[in-house]
Enzyme design. Structure first.
Site, PDB file in Angstrom:
ATOM      1  CE  LYS A   1      -4.087   2.017   2.190  1.00  0.00           C
ATOM      2  NZ  LYS A   1      -3.767   3.407   1.994  1.00  0.00           N
TER       3      LYS A   1
ATOM      4  CE  LYS B   1      -8.878   1.714   4.432  1.00  0.00           C
ATOM      5  NZ  LYS B   1      -9.116   3.103   4.212  1.00  0.00           N
TER       6      LYS B   1
ATOM      7  CD  GLU C   1      -1.799   5.736  -3.802  1.00  0.00           C
ATOM      8  OE1 GLU C   1      -2.812   5.445  -4.480  1.00  0.00           O
ATOM      9  OE2 GLU C   1      -1.862   6.360  -2.722  1.00  0.00           O
TER      10      GLU C   1
HETATM   11  P1  AMP Z   1      -7.653   4.362   1.780  1.00  0.00           P
HETATM   12  O1  AMP Z   1      -7.464   5.646   1.002  1.00  0.00           O
HETATM   13  O2  AMP Z   1      -6.984   4.395   3.113  1.00  0.00           O
HETATM   14  O3  AMP Z   1      -9.078   3.901   1.792  1.00  0.00           O
HETATM   15  O4  AMP Z   1      -6.865   3.209   0.985  1.00  0.00           O
HETATM   16  C1  AMP Z   1      -7.141   2.920  -0.351  1.00  0.00           C
HETATM   17  C2  AMP Z   1      -6.189   3.690  -1.252  1.00  0.00           C
HETATM   18  O5  AMP Z   1      -4.866   3.167  -1.156  1.00  0.00           O
HETATM   19  C3  AMP Z   1      -6.491   3.567  -2.709  1.00  0.00           C
HETATM   20  O6  AMP Z   1      -7.539   4.405  -3.117  1.00  0.00           O
HETATM   21  C4  AMP Z   1      -5.179   3.953  -3.353  1.00  0.00           C
HETATM   22  O7  AMP Z   1      -5.114   5.368  -3.478  1.00  0.00           O
HETATM   23  C5  AMP Z   1      -4.154   3.564  -2.315  1.00  0.00           C
HETATM   24  N1  AMP Z   1      -3.265   2.457  -2.730  1.00  0.00           N
HETATM   25  C6  AMP Z   1      -1.935   2.408  -2.467  1.00  0.00           C
HETATM   26  N2  AMP Z   1      -1.387   1.295  -2.959  1.00  0.00           N
HETATM   27  C7  AMP Z   1      -2.374   0.597  -3.582  1.00  0.00           C
HETATM   28  C8  AMP Z   1      -2.424  -0.650  -4.276  1.00  0.00           C
HETATM   29  N3  AMP Z   1      -1.358  -1.416  -4.426  1.00  0.00           N
HETATM   30  N4  AMP Z   1      -3.633  -1.028  -4.753  1.00  0.00           N
HETATM   31  C9  AMP Z   1      -4.748  -0.281  -4.585  1.00  0.00           C
HETATM   32  N5  AMP Z   1      -4.750   0.902  -3.949  1.00  0.00           N
HETATM   33  C10 AMP Z   1      -3.581   1.345  -3.433  1.00  0.00           C
END
Ligand code: AMP
Length: 552
Positions: A248, A421, A298
Site C-alpha cells: 500500500k 487495506k 498510486e
Molecule cells: P484508503 O485511502 O486508506 O481507503 O486506501 C485505499 C487507497 O490506497 C487507494 O484508493 C489507493 O489510493 C491507495 N493504494 C496504495 N497502494 C495501492 C495498491 N497497491 N492497490 C490499490 N490501492 C492502493
C-alpha cells in the site's frame, strides 16, 4: 432555450433545502429542456461552466468581473467594490447595481442559454496579451443582454459561487424521475462516464435500454473501486483463500487515460491533473504499449530519482495543486507511479474480467521503468508468506498492504469487498489542549477547533503538535467548551489561549515532521477518542515518545 427559464428554477431552488423538493423542481424542469441543451443546463445547476474532469476553466478573477459590472452599470469600479463588500456577494451586488439602470434600458433581445454558454466557453480559450480585455468584453456583453437577476446568476456561475446545493446525487435522482428510468442504471452509467449531461440525453432519447448500453469512454474519468478495512492477514486469507497482496503506497491514486497521442490524468476525486504531471504523460505515451488504455496506480513523491525514498504526502499535494511553473516542480519534487489495475484496453472494458487477468494484461502492456512500474505483488494462500510480505512492507516504511480477491471484477464507485487495506493500528496519544477557536454558525457558542500539545519534560513547556476539529459530536463540543471555558487565559479575535489543564486521547493517521507546530511535528487527521478526566497535564505524552514512535 431562453436563459430566463433556468433562472426561474434557480430562484425556486434557493427557497428550499429539502432534497426531495429540489429533486422534484429539477426533474420537472429537465423534461422541458431540449436534448442538445441538457449538458449545459446540468452543469449550470451544479454551478459549473465545465465538468470537473475537464481541463478547461473560465480563468476569471474578481477584478475582471468588477470591471465588467462597472462598464455595464455605468458606476465606478470603486462603487462596485463597495457594493460587493456591503452585500458580501458579487452576484447580488451586480443585480442591485444593474437594477438601477433598468429604468433607462429596454431589452430588445432575450438572452439564451446557448449565448451564455458560448461566451463562457470563449473565456477558457483565451490566454496571453490582450486576453483580459477580451474576457471582460465577453462578460460585459452577457451582462448587457441580461436582466439584473440573470446577471446575478451568470456571475455566480463564473465565480463558482452558485451554491444551490445541487450535487450529483440530486441530479441523478432528478434524471431518473424526469425520464422515468431506473435510478440504479443512472448511477452505474455515472460511475462509468462521469457525464450527467450525456446520461440525461440518453435517458431522454433511449430510456433504460440506452443507459444499459453506456460504456467507459477514454478521456472521461471512471469512478474508482474503493477499499474496505480488515483487521488482519488471517481474516482476509479466510475470506478469499488465495489473496493478491500488494504494497500500500502512500500517495495519490491516479487514473491514466491513453487514447492514441492524447493522455489525461485524473485524481480519485476525478479532477484533471494532466498539466501538473508532464513526466507521467510522457511515460504513458512511451511505456504503455497499447493504443488505448485506462490504467490506475498510486503516485508517490520521492526524494530524488537516485534516492527513491518516499516523501511526505504534503509534497505530492503541492504538485497536485500547482498549475504553473511546472518544470521547476518536476525537478524539485520528482514522482514515481506504482500501477495496480487496468480497466479499459483497445476499445474494450476490462471491468468484468478477474483481477488476476487484469494484472496479467497490465504486465503485458507496461514497459516498466524505475518511475513507471507495477505495484509489488504476491499471490498466496500461505499465512507465513503473507505475514512476511506484510512485515517487509512495513519495514520498508510503507503504511501497510492491500489485499485483493484475484477472482473479483472491478466495480466502479463501490466499496464491494473485493479489495481490503491492512494497516497497523496507530497507538493513540494523550495530549494537552492549550488553545482553541470559537466555532461559526450553529457552533458559534462552542469552542470548535482545539490546539493540541505534547509535554517537554525537561522544561515543563507544552509544545503544539496539531489542531483537532473532527471526531467530535455536538455533545463533545458542549462538554469540551464547559470544561475549557474557565481555563481561557487570553482571547485574540476568535482564537483563545487555554491554560494547560485538560488532557484528551487522540487518534490520527500519521505523524509528520512539520515546521508549522512548535514540537516540529504534526498529526495528520487527529480525532478525539475520549477526554481523559483521569489524567492531568503532567501525565500527557512527551515529545520523546512522539520521536520514538516516528523512529519505530
Ligand atoms: P484508503 O485511502 O486508506 O481507503 O486506501 C485505499 C487507497 O490506497 C487507494 O484508493 C489507493 O489510493 C491507495 N493504494 C496504495 N497502494 C495501492 C495498491 N497497491 N492497490 C490499490 N490501492 C492502493
Amino acid at each position: 432555450m431562453e436563459y430566463s427559464k433556468p433562472v426561474d428554477v434557480y430562484r425556486e431552488l434557493e427557497k428550499t433545502r429539502s432534497r426531495l423538493e429540489m429533486t422534484g423542481i429539477i426533474s420537472k424542469f429537465l423534461v422541458t429542456v431540449p436534448e442538445d441543451e441538457l449538458s449545459v443546463i446540468i452543469l449550470f445547476l451544479m454551478g459549473r461552466v465545465f465538468p470537473q474532469w475537464s481541463e478547461k476553466e473560465p480563468g476569471i478573477g474578481g477584478k475582471m468581473i468588477i470591471k465588467a459590472i462597472s462598464s455595464v452599470s455605468g458606476v465606478t469600479e470603486s462603487r462596485v467594490e463597495d457594493k460587493i463588500r456591503e452585500t458580501g456577494d458579487t452576484g447580488l451586488a451586480a443585480e442591485k447595481l444593474l437594477k438601477r439602470k433598468t429604468q433607462t434600458t429596454l431589452w430588445t433581445e432575450k438572452l439564451t442559454v446557448a449565448k451564455v454558454y458560448e461566451n463562457l466557453e470563449k473565456l477558457a480559450g483565451l490566454t496571453g496579451k490582450g486576453s483580459q480585455d477580451r474576457k471582460i468584453g465577453y462578460i460585459s456583453e452577457l451582462l448587457s443582454f441580461a436582466d439584473p437577476e440573470e446577471a446575478k446568476y451568470i456571475i455566480r456561475i463564473i465565480l463558482e459561487e452558485m451554491r444551490l446545493g445541487v450535487g450529483e446525487g440530486i441530479l441523478m435522482d432528478a434524471i431518473a424521475q424526469a425520464f422515468n428510468v431506473d435510478p440504479k442504471l443512472v448511477e452505474n452509467a455515472y460511475y462509468l462516464t462521469s457525464d450527467l449531461g450525456e446520461i440525461a440525453r440518453i435517458a431522454k432519447l433511449k430510456g433504460n435500454k440506452g443507459l444499459e448500453g453506456i460504456e467507459i469512454i477514454p478521456g472521461r474519468p471512471v469512478e474508482v473501486m474503493l477499499a474496505q478495512k480488515i483487521d488482519s492477514i488471517t481474516e482476509v486469507l479466510e475470506k478469499f483463500g488465495t489473496v493478491a497482496f500488494e504494497i500500500k503506497y502512500d500517495g495519490a491514486r491516479i487514473q491514466i487515460h491513453k487514447n492514441g497521442e492524447d493522455v489525461s490524468l485524473f485524481t480519485r476525486r476525478l479532477e484533471n491533473v494532466t498539466v501538473q504531471f508532464p513526466e507521467i504523460v510522457k511515460y504513458a505515451k512511451e511505456n504503455i504499449k497499447a493504443d488505448v488504455a485506462i490504467v490506475e496506480g498510486e503516485l508517490v513523491a520521492i526524494k530524488s530519482l537516485k534516492d527513491r525514498h518516499p516523501r511526505p504526502f504534503q509534497d505530492l499535494s503541492k504538485r497536485i495543486k500547482r498549475k504553473y511553473e511546472i518544470p521547476e516542480m518536476v525537478k524539485n519534487i520528482p514522482v514515481e507511479i506504482n500501477l495496480f489495475d487496468i480497466i479499459f484496453h483497445e476499445g474494450k472494458s476490462k471491468t468484468n474480467e478477474k483481477f488476476k487477468e487484469r494484472r496479467e494484461l497490465l504486465k503485458k502492456i507496461i514497459e516498466e521503468t524505475e518511475e513507471f512500474r507495477l505495484a509489488t505483488q504476491i499471490i498466496t494462500g500461505n499465512p507465513e508468506e503473507a505475514d512476511k510480505f506484510y512485515r517487509d512492507a512495513l519495514a520498508l516504511g510503507h503504511e501497510g498492504v492491500m489485499a485483493k480477491n484475484p477472482d473479483a471484477p472491478y466495480q466502479p464507485g463501490s466499496r464491494v469487498g473485493y479489495m481490503y487495506k491492512i494497516k497497523p493500528v496507530m497507538e493513540t496519544l494523550d495530549l494537552v489542549i492549550i488553545g482553541a477557536t470559537w466555532g461559526e454558525g450553529r457552533r458559534a457558542h462552542w469552542l470548535a477547533s482545539f490546539l493540541l500539545a505534547v509535554r517537554n519534560p525537561d522544561t515543563g513547556e507544552f509544545l503544539t503538535i496539531g489542531r483537532m476539529g473532527t471526531g467530535l459530536t455536538d455533545e463533545h463540543f458542549k462538554e469540551m467548551t464547559e470544561l475549557l471555558k474557565s481555563e481561557i487565559s487570553e482571547e485574540i479575535g476568535k482564537d483563545v489561549k487555554i491554560k494547560p489543564r485538560v488532557v484528551v486521547e487522540v487518534a490520527y493517521e500519521e505523524i509528520q515532521k512539520s515546521p508549522t507546530y512548535e514540537s516540529g511535528y504534526a498529526l495528520r487527521f487527529p480525532r478525539l477518542v475520549r477526554i481523559r478526566t483521569d489524567k492531568g497535564p503532567e501525565d500527557a505524552d512527551t515529545i520523546e515518545r512522539v520521536e520514538g514512535m516516528l523512529r519505530g
